[in-house]
Design an enzyme around this catalytic site. Structure first.
Site, PDB file in Angstrom:
ATOM      1  N   CYS A 209       8.076 -10.189 -47.824  1.00 36.41           N
ATOM      2  CA  CYS A 209       8.380 -11.177 -46.850  1.00 36.41           C
ATOM      3  C   CYS A 209       7.584 -12.394 -46.781  1.00 36.41           C
ATOM      4  CB  CYS A 209       8.364 -10.525 -45.673  1.00 36.41           C
ATOM      5  SG  CYS A 209       8.729 -11.683 -44.149  1.00 36.41           S
TER       6      CYS A 209
ATOM      7  N   SER B 227       6.741 -15.772 -36.795  1.00 36.99           N
ATOM      8  CA  SER B 227       5.683 -16.007 -37.822  1.00 36.99           C
ATOM      9  C   SER B 227       5.198 -17.513 -37.424  1.00 36.99           C
ATOM     10  CB  SER B 227       5.927 -15.913 -39.274  1.00 36.99           C
ATOM     11  OG  SER B 227       7.224 -16.632 -39.449  1.00 36.99           O
TER      12      SER B 227
ATOM     13  N   VAL C 115       9.236  -7.877 -39.783  1.00 34.48           N
ATOM     14  CA  VAL C 115       7.736  -8.213 -39.886  1.00 34.48           C
ATOM     15  C   VAL C 115       7.892  -9.902 -39.861  1.00 34.48           C
ATOM     16  CG1 VAL C 115       7.026  -6.289 -40.887  1.00 34.48           C
ATOM     17  CG2 VAL C 115       8.342  -8.039 -42.382  1.00 34.48           C
TER      18      VAL C 115
END
Ligand SMILES: N[C@@H](CCC(=O)N[C@@H](CS)C(=O)NCC(=O)O)C(=O)O
Length: 366
Positions: free
Chosen positions: A46, A170, A154
């Protein structure tokens, strides 16, 4: 990455927005800075998760914020952890224990079902979840919010004290890591690293906004398009913006050549970053997409009008310089997880799950 991408009626990919957006700061009523209190959950294919791993390394936070790595294979149940072996992985990284993972380990004859069921390759395919013995990333989401009904993405920044997700976006997580929140726990050399210097903040924000939409997310919009029209529009746009980036880096490089002399490569490369003369958040956010480009976006996402290595010399030099000269980038780039993760987790894009052998090498020497 996504096992089942979400698209609208026109066949265009739409990214869901993140649900948990708290920060960590001394003024926050709950999430105070502390060492050992927070934990990062990532997947190595990712690109969004890689931003957080790079920032964590650059800011000296590896001993302060621990990390678990999910198995690179994403299926309909979401990301999963490996089952713990005899050895305790608590607080260590998959790369500390397993060492570097090279494409030599890539077993291209393994079927999708084999790799999905293979829970023995602890620390090669990922790590366990050391705190609660969770098997799946979704358990973190349900622990935080039992009626959670979004996607289980994630990266996740987790608070071990309250057992809740602090943040799963993120771009926020890297700002948290870059803030002074953890300064008291790291050495002076890390405190001095500011990835968003005030003097460059406006430029960095402007750069990030088009890079996010047209490049970072642009490749996903091309790769997950569900009709030819949407794909063609997006892939054309990706290359328009790579051209823009190439021009920007060309100006940068020729400016440095004029200042330091064409032959003074070391001086040039030491200052060859997208904004300003030092490494900034703009490099951190651009890198995960560019390092994946020839490997997976070119073939798997059909972004194949050109490659970085053969057609974008300035971007290519920037990429190789970052990868080979900055270990926080190199150490958090796992080419095997990247190739397997994309090509075997997205059956709508690659139904047979065969992983292309090339291109070779994963990245060329500087
Ligand atoms: N906005 C998020 C996006 C994260 C994201 O999309 N992660 C993907 C992996 S690249 C994921 O976990 N997808 C799992 C799923 O959609 O089921 C961020 O930047 O943190």
């Amino acid at each position: 990455m996504s096992s089942k991408p979400i698209s609208n009626k026109k066949g265009e990919f739409k990214r869901q927005s993140s649900s948990f957006r708290e920060i960590i700061s001394a003024d926050h009523p709950i999430y105070k800075p502390a060492t050992g209190r927070y934990w990062l959950y990532v997947a190595l294919p990712c690109p969004w998760a890689q931003r957080t791993l790079i920032t964590r390394a650059l800011k000296g936070l590896e001993p302060i914020i621990g990390c678990s790595v999910v198995h690179w294979h994403l299926d309909d149940k979401g990301w999963r952890f490996l089952e713990a072996g005899g050895e305790k992985t608590n607080g260590r990284h998959w790369f500390d224990i397993a060492g570097g993972i090279s494409s030599a380990n890539l077993n291209t004859s393994t079927s999708v079902a084999d790799v999905a069921n293979n829970a023995h390759r602890l620390l090669i395919d990922g790590t366990d979840e050391p705190h609660y013995g969770y098997k799946s990333l979704s358990e973190l989401y349900f622990k935080t919010k039992p009626d959670y009904n979004g996607r289980f993405t994630v990266p996740v920044l987790w608070d071990l004290q309250t057992c809740t997700i602090v943040n799963n976006e993120s771009s926020d997580i890297i700002r948290i890591m870059n803030s002074p929140a953890f300064d008291e726990f790291v050495g002076e050399e890390y405190r001095q690293i500011g990835l968003v210097p005030q003097s460059l903040e406006v430029q960095i924000t402007e750069f990030n906004s088009w890079v996010y939409d047209k490049i970072n997310n642009g490749v996903y919009k091309a790769g997950f398009a569900e009709c030819a029209e949407a794909y063609e529009k997006e892939v054309t746009s990706v290359f328009q913006y790579l051209d823009k980036l190439e021009n920007l880096l060309d100006k940068k490089y020729t400016g440095l050549e004029a200042k330091y002399g064409k032959n003074n490569k070391d001086k040039i490369l030491a200052r060859y970053f997208v904004i300003g003369d030092t490494l900034t958040e703009a490099d951190v956010r651009l890198y995960p997409t560019i390092v994946r480009f020839d490997l997976v976006y070119h073939q798997h996402f059909k972004c194949n009008l050109a490659t970085i290595r053969d057609d974008y010399p300035r971007i290519h030099t920037w990429l190789k310089n970052i990868y080979w000269q900055h270990e926080a980038f190199q150490r958090t780039t796992d080419f095997t997880h990247i190739k397997l993760g994309y090509t075997r987790s997205q059956p709508r894009v690659n139904p047979i799950g065969i992983t292309p052998l090339g291109p070779k090498p994963d990245i060329r020497p500087l």
